[in-house]
Design an enzyme around this catalytic site. Sequence first.
Site, PDB file in Angstrom:
ATOM      1  N   SER A  32       0.816  -1.219   0.000  1.00 16.68           N
ATOM      2  CA  SER A  32       0.000   0.000   0.000  1.00 16.68           C
ATOM      3  C   SER A  32       0.847   1.265   0.000  1.00 16.68           C
ATOM      4  CB  SER A  32      -0.901   0.011   1.238  1.00 16.68           C
ATOM      5  OG  SER A  32      -0.104   0.103   2.412  1.00 16.68           O
ATOM      6  N   CYS A 121     -14.685  -3.142   1.249  1.00 18.52           N
ATOM      7  CA  CYS A 121     -13.472  -3.137   0.419  1.00 18.52           C
ATOM      8  C   CYS A 121     -12.662  -4.415   0.649  1.00 18.52           C
ATOM      9  CB  CYS A 121     -12.622  -1.910   0.731  1.00 18.52           C
ATOM     10  SG  CYS A 121     -11.062  -1.857  -0.183  1.00 18.52           S
ATOM     11  N   CYS A 218     -10.775   5.378   2.654  1.00 18.65           N
ATOM     12  CA  CYS A 218      -9.698   5.467   1.660  1.00 18.65           C
ATOM     13  C   CYS A 218      -9.990   6.436   0.526  1.00 18.65           C
ATOM     14  CB  CYS A 218      -9.375   4.088   1.114  1.00 18.65           C
ATOM     15  SG  CYS A 218     -10.816   3.156   0.585  1.00 18.65           S
TER      16      CYS A 218
END
Length: 383
Positions: A32, A121, A218
């Site tokens: 990430s 997600c 996010c």
Amino acid sequence: MLISNTYNQHFPQLTQEQLARNATKKVICGMSGGVDSSVSAFILQQQGYQVEGLFMKNWEEDDDTDYCTAAADLADAQAVCDKLGIKLHKINFAAEYWDNVFEHFLTEYKAGRTPNPDILCNKEIKFKAFLEYAAEDLGADYIATGHYVRRAGDNENAKLLRGLDPNKDQSYFLYTLSHKQVGQSLFPVGEIEKPIVRAIAEDLGLITAKKKDSTGICFIGERKFKDFLARYLPAQPGNIRTVDDEIIGRHDGLMYHTLGQRKGLGIGGLKNAGDEAWYVVDKDVENNELIVAQGHDHPRLFSKGLIASQLHWVDREPIRESLRCTVKTRYRQQDIPCVIEPIDDETIRVIFDEPQSAVTPGQSAVFYLGEVCLGGGIIAERI
């Protein structure tokens, strides 16, 4: 070969046999651009796996480029992979994210509920789209992420456990995973505490060692939630009504408010109202009214239990008998002792040992037996 004394102090040395077995397994680690995934990739290397990274782009930048960190995160992920000497793959899941996560998020807000997109997600992107892509296109035996959870057992017998660090445990966000998905996933940092993760990154000189943890949803980033939501859902102002049926103000839109909220209601200067703060105790979606009461201990704030639907159990076996366990109705909450009473395979009644404040429809109720995360469901209503 990079060396971390902190790693050596906190992880057991594997036997040659274990290292040789791991060397036959390919692991695709989700990168990430943060410290947790960076250290996860290093730990997997130390354990002998064939490791490659994958950077997922789940949101297309919009006009607010100041708020979208995707480019910087990709650069950090690439720098870490270069340092570790591993390949970094890139994939765009923005279309899948929009269809399977974001549209559901908007639908729920429109209905006056408060969804948790991070849970969706994980279900639709990280442990479905990513897992399938890693296995089918990249030949992965396992995927790995930087989540603070642990796994016990393999494949059909895999169980999802809380992360070792109680301050960082993320099992609440992963309750929709099946035992098969858990069995195909590795969670290297779930076995250690966050300060140790940062210390390992410092030892290695990783660019992410001091990087701040990402917070918030996010796709919103650091921008104001209200401003972001207004771009996709037209606000519908309405009345603020007390539990005594008195209109005392106006709200900008039910979607901007959540149960138990105290700040930002714009209520003040009322005659005979006293000094106690006002709290949101309910939403009347049909009449577009926000219901409020005074005092953090007002009875309308509390529920003796809840009804949950859209159930997911990690072992995929529905609960058909009453079960004493614990539940969390929001992230980082202390475990609440409770009893689950099945209504049918899709719905359960949950009775708390003691009434709980601000149980919020649309959020997830996640159940535990000791360290084991059993699964959970969406809060349909309060009792």
